[in-house]
Write an enzyme that holds these catalytic residues in place. Structure first.
Site, PDB file in Angstrom:
ATOM      1  N   ASN A   1       0.870  -1.169   0.000  1.00  0.00           N
ATOM      2  CA  ASN A   1       0.000   0.000   0.000  1.00  0.00           C
ATOM      3  C   ASN A   1       0.911   1.224   0.000  1.00  0.00           C
ATOM      4  O   ASN A   1       1.451   1.583   1.035  1.00  0.00           O
ATOM      5  CB  ASN A   1      -0.895  -0.041   1.255  1.00  0.00           C
ATOM      6  CG  ASN A   1      -1.742   1.218   1.400  1.00  0.00           C
ATOM      7  OD1 ASN A   1      -1.808   2.045   0.494  1.00  0.00           O
ATOM      8  ND2 ASN A   1      -2.391   1.356   2.553  1.00  0.00           N
ATOM      9  N   TRP A   2       1.073   1.812  -1.177  1.00  0.00           N
ATOM     10  CA  TRP A   2       1.996   2.949  -1.298  1.00  0.00           C
ATOM     11  C   TRP A   2       1.450   4.201  -0.621  1.00  0.00           C
ATOM     12  O   TRP A   2       2.169   5.160  -0.433  1.00  0.00           O
ATOM     13  CB  TRP A   2       2.262   3.266  -2.767  1.00  0.00           C
ATOM     14  CG  TRP A   2       3.028   2.241  -3.533  1.00  0.00           C
ATOM     15  CD1 TRP A   2       3.336   0.961  -3.159  1.00  0.00           C
ATOM     16  CD2 TRP A   2       3.596   2.417  -4.842  1.00  0.00           C
ATOM     17  NE1 TRP A   2       4.053   0.339  -4.149  1.00  0.00           N
ATOM     18  CE2 TRP A   2       4.224   1.212  -5.195  1.00  0.00           C
ATOM     19  CE3 TRP A   2       3.621   3.475  -5.751  1.00  0.00           C
ATOM     20  CZ2 TRP A   2       4.879   1.033  -6.418  1.00  0.00           C
ATOM     21  CZ3 TRP A   2       4.262   3.303  -6.974  1.00  0.00           C
ATOM     22  CH2 TRP A   2       4.891   2.096  -7.295  1.00  0.00           C
ATOM     23  N   LYS A   3       0.145   4.206  -0.314  1.00  0.00           N
ATOM     24  CA  LYS A   3      -0.528   5.390   0.233  1.00  0.00           C
ATOM     25  C   LYS A   3      -0.280   6.583  -0.697  1.00  0.00           C
ATOM     26  O   LYS A   3      -0.196   6.401  -1.914  1.00  0.00           O
ATOM     27  CB  LYS A   3      -0.076   5.637   1.677  1.00  0.00           C
ATOM     28  CG  LYS A   3      -0.230   4.361   2.532  1.00  0.00           C
ATOM     29  CD  LYS A   3      -0.118   4.572   3.997  1.00  0.00           C
ATOM     30  CE  LYS A   3      -0.315   3.244   4.705  1.00  0.00           C
ATOM     31  NZ  LYS A   3      -0.275   3.356   6.153  1.00  0.00           N
TER      32      LYS A   3
ATOM     33  N   HIS B   1      -9.664   1.083   4.549  1.00  0.00           N
ATOM     34  CA  HIS B   1      -8.413   1.258   5.293  1.00  0.00           C
ATOM     35  C   HIS B   1      -8.670   2.180   6.487  1.00  0.00           C
ATOM     36  O   HIS B   1      -9.475   3.106   6.401  1.00  0.00           O
ATOM     37  CB  HIS B   1      -7.341   1.851   4.366  1.00  0.00           C
ATOM     38  CG  HIS B   1      -5.990   1.859   4.994  1.00  0.00           C
ATOM     39  ND1 HIS B   1      -5.599   2.816   5.898  1.00  0.00           N
ATOM     40  CD2 HIS B   1      -4.947   0.999   4.883  1.00  0.00           C
ATOM     41  CE1 HIS B   1      -4.373   2.544   6.307  1.00  0.00           C
ATOM     42  NE2 HIS B   1      -3.950   1.452   5.708  1.00  0.00           N
TER      43      HIS B   1
ATOM     44  N   GLU C   1      -7.103   4.603   7.630  1.00  0.00           N
ATOM     45  CA  GLU C   1      -6.915   6.037   7.355  1.00  0.00           C
ATOM     46  C   GLU C   1      -8.165   6.614   6.680  1.00  0.00           C
ATOM     47  O   GLU C   1      -8.533   7.761   6.928  1.00  0.00           O
ATOM     48  CB  GLU C   1      -5.656   6.235   6.498  1.00  0.00           C
ATOM     49  CG  GLU C   1      -4.403   6.044   7.341  1.00  0.00           C
ATOM     50  CD  GLU C   1      -3.187   5.527   6.586  1.00  0.00           C
ATOM     51  OE1 GLU C   1      -3.138   5.635   5.349  1.00  0.00           O
ATOM     52  OE2 GLU C   1      -2.273   5.003   7.252  1.00  0.00           O
TER      53      GLU C   1
ATOM     54  N   GLU D   1      -5.829  -5.100  10.229  1.00  0.00           N
ATOM     55  CA  GLU D   1      -4.804  -4.103  10.516  1.00  0.00           C
ATOM     56  C   GLU D   1      -5.132  -3.388  11.824  1.00  0.00           C
ATOM     57  O   GLU D   1      -5.932  -2.428  11.826  1.00  0.00           O
ATOM     58  CB  GLU D   1      -4.734  -3.075   9.385  1.00  0.00           C
ATOM     59  CG  GLU D   1      -4.407  -3.671   8.038  1.00  0.00           C
ATOM     60  CD  GLU D   1      -3.794  -2.640   7.105  1.00  0.00           C
ATOM     61  OE1 GLU D   1      -2.656  -2.837   6.693  1.00  0.00           O
ATOM     62  OE2 GLU D   1      -4.448  -1.628   6.829  1.00  0.00           O
TER      63      GLU D   1
ATOM     64  N   GLY E   1       1.954   2.088  10.744  1.00  0.00           N
ATOM     65  CA  GLY E   1       2.891   3.197  10.631  1.00  0.00           C
ATOM     66  C   GLY E   1       3.570   3.582  11.924  1.00  0.00           C
ATOM     67  O   GLY E   1       4.198   4.639  12.021  1.00  0.00           O
TER      68      GLY E   1
ATOM     69  N   SER F   1       2.948  -2.333  10.376  1.00  0.00           N
ATOM     70  CA  SER F   1       4.403  -2.409  10.645  1.00  0.00           C
ATOM     71  C   SER F   1       4.985  -3.785  10.349  1.00  0.00           C
ATOM     72  O   SER F   1       5.923  -4.216  11.027  1.00  0.00           O
ATOM     73  CB  SER F   1       4.701  -1.970  12.079  1.00  0.00           C
ATOM     74  OG  SER F   1       4.298  -0.627  12.288  1.00  0.00           O
TER      75      SER F   1
ATOM     76  N   GLY G   1       2.643  -1.184   4.309  1.00  0.00           N
ATOM     77  CA  GLY G   1       2.723   0.241   3.986  1.00  0.00           C
ATOM     78  C   GLY G   1       4.173   0.657   3.787  1.00  0.00           C
ATOM     79  O   GLY G   1       4.741   0.498   2.703  1.00  0.00           O
ATOM     80  N   GLY G   2       4.785   1.161   4.845  1.00  0.00           N
ATOM     81  CA  GLY G   2       6.135   1.722   4.768  1.00  0.00           C
ATOM     82  C   GLY G   2       7.144   0.822   4.065  1.00  0.00           C
ATOM     83  O   GLY G   2       7.916   1.285   3.204  1.00  0.00           O
TER      84      GLY G   2
HETATM   85  P1  PGA Z   1       2.514   0.089   7.668  1.00  0.00           P
HETATM   86  O1  PGA Z   1       1.094   0.338   6.962  1.00  0.00           O
HETATM   87  O2  PGA Z   1       3.068  -1.191   7.097  1.00  0.00           O
HETATM   88  O3  PGA Z   1       3.349   1.289   7.300  1.00  0.00           O
HETATM   89  O4  PGA Z   1       2.260  -0.010   9.135  1.00  0.00           O
HETATM   90  C1  PGA Z   1       0.212  -0.720   6.722  1.00  0.00           C
HETATM   91  C2  PGA Z   1      -1.054  -0.190   6.094  1.00  0.00           C
HETATM   92  O5  PGA Z   1      -1.467   0.933   6.431  1.00  0.00           O
HETATM   93  O6  PGA Z   1      -1.659  -0.852   5.241  1.00  0.00           O
END
Ligand code: PGA
Length: 248
Positions: free
Chosen positions: A9-11, A94, A96, A166, A172, A211, A232-233
């Site tokens: 997930n590049w966001k 998600h 967010e 998640e 994050g 994470s 994500g990251g």
């Molecule tokens: P993260 O994000 O790996 O940076 O914790 C995961 C996500 O939001 O899908």
């Protein structure tokens, strides 16, 4: 046996150059990867990513969609548009989107429904806040989120849905759920699906996100009910993303 799925997930991170470098970097390292691999890129870069990955092992996904088929919804993107770009996957619900853009269980369920009606495969995200976990409400929250979608689209639709658990406190933050914590909630999610149809519950992929990194991926994905990761990251660098892909 459920297949392992690793989705990035590049966001809101990309440029044309980064899309090219990251997609090519991942493509070049996929020959020894058995997992299904997906990269969910920002809307403006979907076409570029699709063009780079035609006939490859790297699948492309979007990160959001609108609940409506089409019309006067300035700035929004429809399921049909995503499908029209030859994109198969879309992240829905998600945390967010839920916390920053007011997406309720009802909106998430509507998005899952329109995604499925247009032949897309949703990556359907659920997860509890830290306060909800501390109050002992993890199962109540996650159960409510899953049931809202079952109630809207029916259990049969889960043949075409990928679930992602998640925990919001792990996204994050560098704090990962322990394999025991994650496995426990994954088993719970599967039991909620099994209350409706055991065969579908056993075949539905449930990914862990929050994470996940090259160090903890193997142990997490090794758990019985954890079928891969939503990253994500660590998906923003080809090396770390590929190491997670190889953990599966
Ligand atoms: P993260 O994000 O790996 O940076 O914790 C995961 C996500 O939001 O899908």
């Amino acid at each position: 046996m459920r297949e392992v799925i690793v989705a990035g997930n590049w966001k809101m991170n990309a440029t044309k150059e980064m899309t090219n470098t990251l997609v090519m970097g991942v493509l070049n390292g996929l020959s020894d990867v058995n997992a299904k691999v997906i990269a969910c890129v920002p809307f403006p870069y979907l076409s570029q990513a699709v063009a780079l990955t035609t006939h490859s092992q790297l699948n492309i996904g979007a990160q959001n969609l609108n609940t409506n088929e089409s019309g006067a919804f300035t700035g929004e993107v429809s399921a049909e548009m995503i499908k029209d770009l030859d994109v198969q996957y879309v992240i829905v619900g998600h945390s967010e989107r839920r916390s920053l853009y007011g997406e309720t269980d009802k909106i998430v369920a509507e998005k899952i429904e329109i995604a499925i009606n247009n032949g897309l495969t949703p990556l359907f995200c659920v997860g509890e806040l830290l306060s909800e976990r501390e109050e002992g409400n993890t199962e109540a929250v996650v159960g409510r989120q899953v049931r809202a979608v079952i109630d809207r689209v029916g259990i049969e639709a889960f043949r075409d849905i990928i679930v992602a658990y998640e925990p919001v406190w792990a996204i994050g933050t560098g704090v990962t759920a322990t394999p025991e914590q994650a496995q426990e909630t994954h088993a719970f999610i599967r039991s909620v699906l099994a209350d409706n149809d055991n065969d579908i519950a056993q075949s539905t992929p449930i990914l862990y996100g929050g994470s996940m990194n090259p160090i903890n991926a193997e142990e997490l994905i090794g758990c019985k009910d954890i079928d891969g990761g939503l990253i994500g990251g660590a998906s923003l660098k080809a090396d770390s993303f590929l190491q997670i892909c190889r953990a599966g």
